[in-house]
Design an enzyme around this catalytic site. Structure first.
Site, PDB file in Angstrom:
ATOM      1  N   CYS A   1      -1.584  -8.001   7.837  1.00 46.91           N
ATOM      2  CA  CYS A   1      -1.775  -7.176   6.640  1.00 46.91           C
ATOM      3  C   CYS A   1      -3.233  -6.755   6.610  1.00 46.91           C
ATOM      4  O   CYS A   1      -4.126  -7.616   6.611  1.00 46.91           O
ATOM      5  CB  CYS A   1      -1.415  -7.955   5.384  1.00 46.91           C
TER       6      CYS A   1
ATOM      7  N   CYS B   1      -6.640  -4.073 -16.672  1.00 50.84           N
ATOM      8  CA  CYS B   1      -6.065  -3.773 -15.364  1.00 50.84           C
ATOM      9  C   CYS B   1      -4.857  -2.856 -15.523  1.00 50.84           C
ATOM     10  O   CYS B   1      -4.095  -2.670 -14.581  1.00 50.84           O
ATOM     11  CB  CYS B   1      -5.668  -5.064 -14.652  1.00 50.84           C
TER      12      CYS B   1
ATOM     13  N   GLU C   1      -7.779 -19.015 -23.188  1.00 47.44           N
ATOM     14  CA  GLU C   1      -6.896 -18.716 -22.062  1.00 47.44           C
ATOM     15  C   GLU C   1      -5.623 -19.545 -22.225  1.00 47.44           C
ATOM     16  O   GLU C   1      -5.672 -20.688 -22.674  1.00 47.44           O
ATOM     17  CB  GLU C   1      -7.657 -19.086 -20.760  1.00 47.44           C
TER      18      GLU C   1
ATOM     19  N   CYS D   1       0.849  -1.202   0.000  1.00 50.55           N
ATOM     20  CA  CYS D   1       0.000   0.000   0.000  1.00 50.55           C
ATOM     21  C   CYS D   1       0.880   1.246   0.000  1.00 50.55           C
ATOM     22  O   CYS D   1       1.579   1.488   0.973  1.00 50.55           O
ATOM     23  CB  CYS D   1      -0.837   0.057   1.272  1.00 50.55           C
TER      24      CYS D   1
HETATM   25  C1  SAM Z   1      -6.791 -10.265 -15.994  1.00 51.52           C
HETATM   26  S1  SAM Z   1      -6.854 -11.999 -16.095  1.00 51.52           S
HETATM   27  C2  SAM Z   1      -8.555 -12.198 -16.529  1.00 51.52           C
HETATM   28  C3  SAM Z   1      -9.171 -13.487 -16.112  1.00 51.52           C
HETATM   29  C4  SAM Z   1     -10.684 -13.608 -16.223  1.00 51.52           C
HETATM   30  N1  SAM Z   1     -11.229 -12.892 -17.338  1.00 51.52           N
HETATM   31  C5  SAM Z   1     -11.358 -13.202 -14.927  1.00 51.52           C
HETATM   32  O1  SAM Z   1     -12.049 -12.176 -14.883  1.00 51.52           O
HETATM   33  O2  SAM Z   1     -11.197 -13.917 -13.941  1.00 51.52           O
HETATM   34  C6  SAM Z   1      -6.004 -12.270 -17.584  1.00 51.52           C
HETATM   35  C7  SAM Z   1      -5.925 -13.711 -18.001  1.00 51.52           C
HETATM   36  O3  SAM Z   1      -5.243 -13.753 -19.264  1.00 51.52           O
HETATM   37  C8  SAM Z   1      -4.442 -14.922 -19.313  1.00 51.52           C
HETATM   38  N2  SAM Z   1      -3.425 -14.700 -20.348  1.00 51.52           N
HETATM   39  C9  SAM Z   1      -2.305 -13.968 -20.253  1.00 51.52           C
HETATM   40  N3  SAM Z   1      -1.632 -13.986 -21.403  1.00 51.52           N
HETATM   41  C10 SAM Z   1      -2.348 -14.738 -22.266  1.00 51.52           C
HETATM   42  C11 SAM Z   1      -2.164 -15.127 -23.612  1.00 51.52           C
HETATM   43  N4  SAM Z   1      -1.100 -14.754 -24.301  1.00 51.52           N
HETATM   44  N5  SAM Z   1      -3.102 -15.881 -24.202  1.00 51.52           N
HETATM   45  C12 SAM Z   1      -4.202 -16.278 -23.506  1.00 51.52           C
HETATM   46  N6  SAM Z   1      -4.421 -15.956 -22.222  1.00 51.52           N
HETATM   47  C13 SAM Z   1      -3.508 -15.194 -21.598  1.00 51.52           C
HETATM   48  C14 SAM Z   1      -3.916 -15.044 -17.897  1.00 51.52           C
HETATM   49  O4  SAM Z   1      -3.484 -16.344 -17.624  1.00 51.52           O
HETATM   50  C15 SAM Z   1      -5.126 -14.620 -17.063  1.00 51.52           C
HETATM   51  O5  SAM Z   1      -5.921 -15.711 -16.716  1.00 51.52           O
END
Ligand code: SAM
Length: 562
Positions: free
Chosen positions: A241, A497, A422, A140
């Site tokens: 924490c 994000c 994914e 934080c």
């Molecule tokens: C911000 S998280 C979103 C997960 C999901 N949409 C949720 O709300 O729980 C981003 C996701 O993208 C996946 N990711 C990262 N790079 C990737 C890639 N090159 N191809 C496919 N998925 C990927 C990560 O493993 C992760 O699960």
């Protein structure tokens, strides 16, 4: 295609040999743009530096300067100006309105980085930070900034990025009411359902507390806690924490109470010598489906499999009624990640449960799950609102970066079919499990790397009506942007994000991509026109007191997209 033929949206340059090298600096001389381009692609800074190289005002390394902090920017650092020259510097833990003396530590392109030496007058909106570690913990950074001011700063940061990196005009954002006010998080502490603490052989102690260090007592100096800001090998010992749940703090205290006991023979892992046993302690808090009360997973990450060594700790933590699962991830690599090559259940069950938007989810030690469950409810309802589903079960949803399938599954009951993609295999198997658990049969989840797709990607599913894209911090790869620009689905809901890469990708989708024909004559590809209108951009605060910002963006296909 020439720029003149492009109607209300322009085109952006991208080098074909290095598609991620965004030449934002070419188009802007503002320091903010260079900072923002660093956020969008940190590795590009060195090569782009020369463009904005300032001439005379650049303070020298080691020089002390009087500064005023104007706003919060990249990684929550204060964007400050040298009082007499207006030169821009970045300073960790400087807050808007603060006047202070800073020492220049390094030059970074068009700006410099400084460390704070002394505050002359404090920032606006000063509050007491409730956490005893707040002034030096890497977690934080803005606990002593009133929450309303944190929200203002985050909202401003998104707006600046969308203007400077996304190239949307301020008037466009305002007159069309595209940019929405940030959604606050209604609880500002104990909101995290997952925390990862590290073990280390020598606790890091901030300068002001050096007197408290147990010099000469090796074991008392062992640390279990959070990394000192910017250091992978320095661990600040913490006993509590305020971001995690109360039961998770009980577990942390129980372990801190006993793990240094010499009779147990436990040693922390040393990231330099690669010796030692205990690497990380991961605590996850879910919810028991029967009682609605917290249910905890304790995950010990160790460098080898020696369950007998962990047993005394397992006995201590399993006596806490909220603990339903104790896991051991064995990670024999020299890397310091918490994902093990092997996983063992030491107590209870291998997963915990959580509910989100009426559905039940199984969470394993390494599966991705939104870290702030309560605010994820808010985020997902915004996503659903943006998706604008007809609700007649006729639509196809493509859920990109689907993780454990949570977004797609929460929409499944209103659509014909959800297709999720994914890269992490474990997340895909969790997604299948989650679909089964909730009796959802119209969802297909596929493991694949969205950075490596080719033109045939679209053959894997029927033409979608809605694309949800929720990439991690680097944002979408150019291959995926190009795919979406060709696919031309009616709406895209982009969940991000990282507002910097979000702004960059919105720019590509709305304004297009222009390949650098001069530099890359041999590999020149066709320019691609943007074909989306940004209809709304909604920042959401998922992580109070930290620099993180989530955004939900709605993009609609332009009327004449060809
Ligand atoms: C911000 S998280 C979103 C997960 C999901 N949409 C949720 O709300 O729980 C981003 C996701 O993208 C996946 N990711 C990262 N790079 C990737 C890639 N090159 N191809 C496919 N998925 C990927 C990560 O493993 C992760 O699960």
């Amino acid at each position: 295609m020439s720029i003149a033929t492009v109607p209300s949206y322009g085109l952006r340059h991208v080098s074909t040999t290095r598609p991620w090298l965004i030449k934002t600096l070419r188009f802007s001389s503002t320091p903010f743009a260079s900072l923002a381009s660093e956020q969008a692609e940190p590795n590009t800074m060195q090569s782009s530096n020369n463009v904005n190289k300032p001439t005379s005002n650049f303070p020298k390394r080691g020089q002390t300067v009087e500064l005023v902090c104007e706003s919060l920017a990249f990684k929550g650092k204060g964007l400050c100006k040298v009082a007499d020259t207006g030169f821009v510097v970045m300073c960790d833990r400087a807050l808007p309105g603060e006047r202070f003396i800073g020492r220049v530590t390094r030059r970074k392109g068009s700006y410099a980085e400084v460390t704070k030496v002394e505050t002359i007058s404090p920032h606006w909106d000063l509050v007491d930070a409730p956490c005893e570690y707040a002034s030096y913990c890497g977690g934080c950074k803005t606990q002593n900034l009133a929450y309303e001011a944190q929200l203002r700063a985050k909202e401003q940061q998104v707006r600046d990025l969308v203007i400077h990196v996304g190239k949307f005009s301020k008037s466009e954002l305002e007159s069309l009411e595209i940019m929405k006010p940030i959604v606050p998080c209604d609880i500002q502490f104990h909101y995290r359902n997952k925390m990862e603490f590290s073990f280390g052989p020598e606790r890091w102690v901030p300068k002001e507390l050096l007197a408290e260090k147990n010099e000469g007592d090796k074991i008392k100096n062992y640390a279990l806690g959070l990394h000192a800001p910017g250091f992978f090998d320095k661990v600040l010992n913490v006993n509590k924490c305020l971001l995690q749940s109360e039961p998770a703090n009980m577990v942390l205290v129980a372990i801190q109470d006993c793990w240094r006991d010499v009779d147990l023979g436990l040693s922390p892992y040393n990231v330099h010598s690669h010796k030692g046993f205990l690497k990380h302690l991961m605590l996850r808090t879910g919810r028991n489906l029967k009682t609605g009360l917290p249910e905890l997973m304790v995950n010990f990450v160790t460098s080898s499999y020696k369950p007998e060594l962990l047993m005394p700790l397992v006995e201590r933590v399993s006596a806490i009624p909220e603990v339903f699962s104790v896991m051991n991830n064995v990670n024999t690599s020299v890397g310091n990640t918490s994902v093990g090559e092997e996983e063992y259940t030491l107590y209870g069950k291998p997963t915990i449960t959580e509910t989100l938007r009426g559905l039940t989810f199984q969470i394993s030690a390494n599966s991705f799950f939104q870290t702030n469950t309560r605010q994820a409810e808010v985020l997902y309802s915004l996503i659903e609102e943006c998706a604008g589903l007809r609700g007649d079960g006729s639509e196809i949803v493509l859920d990109l970066f689907c993780g454990t399938g949570t977004i797609g599954l929460t929409l499944a009951s209103r659509v014909k079919h959800v297709y999720g993609y994914e890269v992490v295999a474990q997340a895909i198997s969790d997604a299948h499990l989650n679909a089964e658990l909730n009796d959802i049969r119209n969802a297909t989840f596929v493991q694949g790397d969205l950075n490596k797709i080719d033109a045939s990607f679209g053959n894997n599913f029927p033409r979608p009506d809605i694309v949800i894209s929720d990439p991690n911090r680097p944002g979408m790869h150019m291959k995926l942007i190009k795919f979406l620009l060709k696919l031309k689905v009616p709406r895209i809901v982009y969940v991000s994000c990282n507002p910097a890469t979000c702004a960059r990708d919105l720019d590509y989708l709305c304004h297009g991509v222009l390949y650098d024909l001069i530099k890359d004559v041999m590999q020149a590809e066709q320019n691609i026109k943007g074909c989306y209108k940004l209809k709304s951009l909604q920042p959401v605060d998922m992580f109070p007191h930290t620099p993180h910002i989530e955004c939900v963006c709605l993009l609609e296909l332009c009327d004449n997209p060809s």
